[in-house]
Design a protein around this motif. Structure first.
Motif, short mmCIF file in Angstrom:
data_model
loop_
_atom_site.label_atom_id
_atom_site.label_comp_id
_atom_site.label_asym_id
_atom_site.label_seq_id
_atom_site.Cartn_x
_atom_site.Cartn_y
_atom_site.Cartn_z
N LYS A 634 0.83 -1.21 0.00
CA LYS A 634 0.00 0.00 0.00
C LYS A 634 0.86 1.26 0.00
O LYS A 634 0.54 2.25 -0.66
CB LYS A 634 -0.93 0.00 1.21
CG LYS A 634 -2.06 -1.01 1.11
CD LYS A 634 -2.98 -0.92 2.32
CE LYS A 634 -4.13 -1.92 2.21
NZ LYS A 634 -5.01 -1.87 3.39
N ALA A 635 1.97 1.21 0.75
CA ALA A 635 2.85 2.38 0.80
C ALA A 635 3.44 2.68 -0.58
O ALA A 635 3.54 3.84 -0.99
CB ALA A 635 3.98 2.13 1.81
N ALA A 687 -9.75 -5.61 -14.58
CA ALA A 687 -9.97 -7.06 -14.61
C ALA A 687 -8.65 -7.82 -14.46
O ALA A 687 -8.59 -8.86 -13.81
CB ALA A 687 -10.65 -7.45 -15.92
N VAL A 688 -7.58 -7.28 -15.05
CA VAL A 688 -6.25 -7.89 -14.91
C VAL A 688 -5.85 -7.90 -13.43
O VAL A 688 -5.36 -8.91 -12.91
CB VAL A 688 -5.21 -7.14 -15.75
CG1 VAL A 688 -3.80 -7.68 -15.47
CG2 VAL A 688 -5.52 -7.27 -17.23
N LYS A 689 -6.07 -6.77 -12.75
CA LYS A 689 -5.71 -6.69 -11.33
C LYS A 689 -6.52 -7.66 -10.50
O LYS A 689 -6.02 -8.26 -9.55
CB LYS A 689 -5.89 -5.25 -10.83
CG LYS A 689 -4.86 -4.28 -11.39
CD LYS A 689 -5.06 -2.87 -10.82
CE LYS A 689 -3.98 -1.92 -11.32
NZ LYS A 689 -4.15 -0.55 -10.78
N SER A 690 -7.80 -7.79 -10.84
CA SER A 690 -8.66 -8.71 -10.10
C SER A 690 -8.17 -10.15 -10.26
O SER A 690 -8.08 -10.89 -9.28
CB SER A 690 -10.10 -8.58 -10.59
OG SER A 690 -10.94 -9.50 -9.94
N GLU A 695 -4.27 -14.55 -7.49
CA GLU A 695 -3.06 -15.38 -7.50
C GLU A 695 -1.94 -14.74 -6.69
O GLU A 695 -0.77 -14.98 -6.93
CB GLU A 695 -2.63 -15.63 -8.95
CG GLU A 695 -3.70 -16.31 -9.77
CD GLU A 695 -3.18 -16.85 -11.09
OE1 GLU A 695 -1.97 -17.10 -11.17
OE2 GLU A 695 -3.99 -17.03 -12.00
N ALA A 696 -2.35 -13.89 -5.73
CA ALA A 696 -1.42 -13.27 -4.78
C ALA A 696 -0.43 -12.32 -5.47
O ALA A 696 0.70 -12.16 -5.02
CB ALA A 696 -0.67 -14.34 -3.98
N ILE A 697 -0.86 -11.69 -6.55
CA ILE A 697 -0.05 -10.66 -7.21
C ILE A 697 -0.72 -9.32 -6.93
O ILE A 697 -1.87 -9.10 -7.31
CB ILE A 697 0.04 -10.90 -8.73
CG1 ILE A 697 0.63 -12.29 -9.02
CG2 ILE A 697 0.88 -9.82 -9.40
CD1 ILE A 697 0.65 -12.66 -10.50
N SER A 698 -0.02 -8.43 -6.27
CA SER A 698 -0.62 -7.18 -5.80
C SER A 698 -0.93 -6.23 -6.95
O SER A 698 -0.26 -6.27 -8.00
CB SER A 698 0.32 -6.49 -4.81
OG SER A 698 1.45 -5.97 -5.50
N PRO A 699 -1.92 -5.34 -6.78
CA PRO A 699 -2.21 -4.33 -7.80
C PRO A 699 -1.00 -3.44 -8.08
O PRO A 699 -0.79 -3.01 -9.22
CB PRO A 699 -3.37 -3.54 -7.19
CG PRO A 699 -4.03 -4.49 -6.25
CD PRO A 699 -2.92 -5.32 -5.69
N GLY A 700 -0.20 -3.16 -7.04
CA GLY A 700 0.99 -2.35 -7.23
C GLY A 700 1.99 -3.01 -8.16
O GLY A 700 2.62 -2.35 -9.00
N PHE A 701 2.15 -4.33 -8.02
CA PHE A 701 3.05 -5.07 -8.89
C PHE A 701 2.54 -5.02 -10.33
O PHE A 701 3.33 -4.92 -11.28
CB PHE A 701 3.18 -6.52 -8.41
CG PHE A 701 4.27 -7.30 -9.10
CD1 PHE A 701 5.54 -7.38 -8.56
CD2 PHE A 701 4.01 -7.95 -10.30
CE1 PHE A 701 6.54 -8.09 -9.20
CE2 PHE A 701 5.01 -8.66 -10.95
CZ PHE A 701 6.28 -8.73 -10.39
N VAL A 702 1.21 -5.09 -10.49
CA VAL A 702 0.63 -5.02 -11.83
C VAL A 702 0.94 -3.68 -12.47
O VAL A 702 1.34 -3.60 -13.64
CB VAL A 702 -0.90 -5.25 -11.78
CG1 VAL A 702 -1.50 -5.08 -13.18
CG2 VAL A 702 -1.22 -6.64 -11.25
N ASP A 703 0.78 -2.58 -11.70
CA ASP A 703 1.08 -1.25 -12.24
C ASP A 703 2.55 -1.14 -12.65
O ASP A 703 2.89 -0.60 -13.70
CB ASP A 703 0.74 -0.17 -11.21
CG ASP A 703 -0.76 -0.02 -11.03
OD1 ASP A 703 -1.50 -0.29 -11.98
OD2 ASP A 703 -1.19 0.37 -9.92
#
Length: 729
Positions: A634-635, A687-690, A695-703
């Motif tokens: 989150k940080a 939808a990709v983030k969801s 699968e335990a991949i954070s939204p931050g990692f996706v960005d």
């Protein structure tokens, strides 16, 4: 004096009509007419009593369903008070019969002015209901009749009782009997049928050893076996989709079985279990899971069995749904077998006690959407096929005793596969396959309703877990009880990666998932943040870790584990186990470099009681709590912290990513490719983030992934980043 030739022809026609009347109104399988688009049926009402050649009687005032072709001839007989009408009214004053669909304003006789006429055809809801019950047999489950709930209602069709679509069928026929009626009348007709045809749920189903087959009712209690006539009074709610022929054989099917199951004990187990699917009582507490590689023939075998039993007698509910889903259990009502051609590889989760009850045939409460709960004793047998078994915790003996886990041979080479084998066997050997199942039941019965070769529960557990995903297999193969040993999560993960590398078909999971699964699945594993591990000096370091487990490095199957199995390797391995250090940082081997993730605080923030100051560094070496890991993510997302370049060897380029990071990147590419076909502009980023979060991949990692891959020209974004698209070169 002889009869006029026309009178003789009319009499002959009448005899032919009488013969057809002796067949059609009393035909049990009238749904065949509904399935035939060329056959139209109508209801006709008798204007007089008829005695038929069989001795049956057509009663005046009653409605009978016949084909439209026959109805046209019947309605044409007589113009007075004889023959039949489809719809009609009778004047109580002059006795005039008016063959009209709607009631005339007044009598059509010019010499009569009577306005109130009596309908000849069924008119009121009770009359329509009586007409339907005269033409069809209905049976409603008493326990399912509750206010504002949809009851369970059966209708007898040909040779068995079915429950699908009965309400709609009744209302459709009610509208046919009473055209232009309101829906309220049709609903009242259905309600009346339900109330007048109640049967207790325990009385449903044929007697235990009576099996409804295509050509009669096979009685398995007699020696020799006997075949009787179909009988609605048996209340049989399931049927086998094959004829009984005691002389039929199935050589191709038996060869398939021999090839599929190399061990004779397994062949006998599966034959007896499927034999007991024929009867309407659960005689044991077992289910079967067939495990083996792709293209080994598992689903081919299952499809043949389904074809013989018939779709009406077979369901396809997953284990996880039966264990956890509210509505799944109702599918077992009337089902002889529950088959899954491919088990889902996810976690079964809670509800395993309910699953054990179902496998044992114990009383359980089930319900469908909109229907009340009823209590049933399912007699359904269970057969599942799997390339990879679902995740299950290391249950007590009671769970594993419920299963036969049967291994198949290796995959069949493409050139040896016959894509039409299922159709060929069902076309030519269907009756022989039924004989094979009957033989299995009789063997089971002769052995005192027991399996000759029961499977030890430890073997069932080992086979199940051994065919699980990579984590499940690692736990089963390598983790043993070791009360005095301690491991950090990162060391366990390294050893797990070694295990996966030695088995190229296994996809490694994340460290977080591995740690979570060990905590959940291994009952003797203790996990705490208060364990102390020896460091490089004499200082003792307090870290998170496991206690009570021993990882058998000799079963990892890599050159590294071979070295550890040597005398020198054992000493080094024991030293490093005690120190809690990551093994792959010392040895060069198949496991890639696994650097720690380091973050720098760019703006002060607080998590719990701890305040992180600007410039402070946070290192995630795999031992952080899940709460702290979430706070860091989150940080980063909010700009309070930034992730530094990896420091674990090399030049910090793409090839220096950790294996876990590479797996995440690879999986994100797969997710984007899967979703980008749903929209013209590509995959919806939300939808990709969801999907990634599941699968335990954070939204931050996706960005971060999108930005990095976009800079390299591998990802395109559209609509201000709302959509992403993979660029395939």
């Amino acid at each position: 004096m002889g009869k006029d030739p026309e009178e003789k022809e009319d009499e002959k026609l009448t005899e032919e009509l009488m013969k057809k009347l002796d067949e059609q109104p009393f035909y049990e399988n009238k749904l065949e007419w509904a399935d035939d688009p060329e056959t139209e049926t109508v209801f006709v009402t008798a204007l007089e009593n008829f005695e038929l050649p069989s001795g049956r009687e057509i009663e005046e005032g009653k409605a009978y369903e016949v084909t439209a072709e026959l109805a046209e001839k019947l309605i044409g007989i007589g113009e007075r008070e004889e023959g039949f009408v489809r719809h009609g009214f009778k004047c109580p004053k002059c006795k005039e019969i008016m063959r009209e669909e709607k009631e005339p304003y007044e009598c059509l006789n010019p010499n009569c002015n009577r306005k109130k006429l009596n309908p000849i055809h069924p008119h009121s809801a009770p009359e329509v209901e009586e007409a339907l019950r005269n033409n069809y047999r209905f049976m409603s489950v008493r326990e399912s009749i509750q206010k504002n709930k949809t009851p369970i209602v059966y209708m007898y069709v040909g040779d068995q009782w079915i429950k699908e679509g009965v309400e709609g069928f009744v209302k459709e026929k009610a509208a046919q009997l009473r055209p232009h009626s309101r829906s309220r009348l049709r609903s009242e007709v259905f309600k009346n049928i339900v109330e007048k045809s109640q049967v207790p749920q325990k009385r449903l189903g044929a007697p235990k050893e009576k099996v409804v087959v295509e050509n009669g009712v096979l009685d398995l209690s007699h020696n020799p076996l006997e075949l009787g006539d179909h009988d609605p009074d048996l209340k049989a709610t399931s049927k086998v989709n094959a004829r009984w022929n005691p002389d039929a054989e199935a050589p191709k099917f038996e060869k398939l079985v021999s090839n599929l199951f190399p061990r004779e004990k397994d062949r006998e187990r599966i034959q007896k279990l499927l034999g007991t699917a024929l009867v309407t009582e659960k005689l044991h507490k077992k289910g079967a899971v067939i495990v083996g590689p792709t293209d080994s023939g598992k689903s081919t075998f299952a499809k043949i069995i389904r074809g013989v039993l018939g779709d009406d007698s077979v369901e396809s509910e997953s284990l996880s749904d039966l264990a956890t889903t509210r509505w799944a259990g109702i599918a077992l009502l009337d089902s002889k077998l529950n088959i899954a051609y491919e088990m889902t590889s996810g976690r079964i989760g809670n509800g395993l006690n309910e699953l054990k009850k179902i496998l044992a045939g114990e009383e359980t409460k089930v319900e469908d959407k909109g229907t009340p709960k009823i209590e049933i004793k399912p007699y359904t047998e269970h057969l599942y096929c799997a390339n990879q078994t679902p995740q299950v915790e290391r249950q007590a003996q009671a769970f594993w005793r419920r299963w036969f886990v049967i291994e198949t041979r290796d995959s069949i080479p493409k050139e040896e596969q016959d894509p039409d084998i299922v159709d060929k066997i069902l076309e030519n050997e269907r009756e022989g396959v039924l004989n094979w199942m009957v033989e299995g039941y009789l063997k089971f019965k002769e052995n005192g309703n027991k399996f000759t070769h029961p499977q030890n529960w430890t073997d069932s557990r080992s086979l199940w877990l051994g065919w699980g995903d990579s984590i499940q297999r690692f736990i089963e193969d390598c983790i043993e009880e070791g009360p005095r040993e301690k491991y950090t999560p990162s060391l366990v993960y390294d050893l797990y990666l070694e295990y996966c590398h030695a088995r190229p078909r296994l996809e490694p999971g994340s460290q977080r998932n591995l740690t979570s699964r060990i905590k959940r699945m291994v009952p003797f594993a203790s996990y705490s943040n208060k364990y102390r591990f020896e460091g490089d000096s004499k200082d003792r370091v307090q870290k998170r870790g496991f206690k009570g487990i021993h990882i058998n490095v000799g079963k990892l199957g890599t050159p590294l584990s071979d070295r550890l199995s040597s005398d020198l390797g054992k000493k080094e391995g024991e030293r490093r186990v005690k120190s809690g250090k990551v093994m792959t940082k010392r040895y060069e081997g198949p496991v890639p470099n696994l650097p720690s993730d380091t973050y720098v605080v760019t703006e002060k923030f607080k998590h719990g009681d701890k305040i992180f100051e600007e410039g402070e560094k946070i290192t995630d070496d795999g031992d952080l709590s899940e709460s702290m890991e979430g706070a860091i993510e989150k940080a980063v997302e909010r700009g309070y912290a930034e992730k530094l370049e990896s420091s674990g060897g090399g030049g910090g380029g793409e090839d220096d990513r950790s294996l876990a990071q590479k797996d995440k990147v690879r999986r994100l590419y797969e997710i984007v490719r899967e979703l980008q076909d749903e929209h013209e502009l590509g995959a919806l980023l939300s939808a990709v983030k969801s999907e990634a979060e599941a699968e335990a991949i954070s939204p931050g990692f996706v960005d971060e992934f999108v930005e990095m891959e976009k800079e390299k020209g591998r990802i395109l974004t559209h609509e201000d980043g709302e959509y992403v698209e993979v660029v395939d070169h």
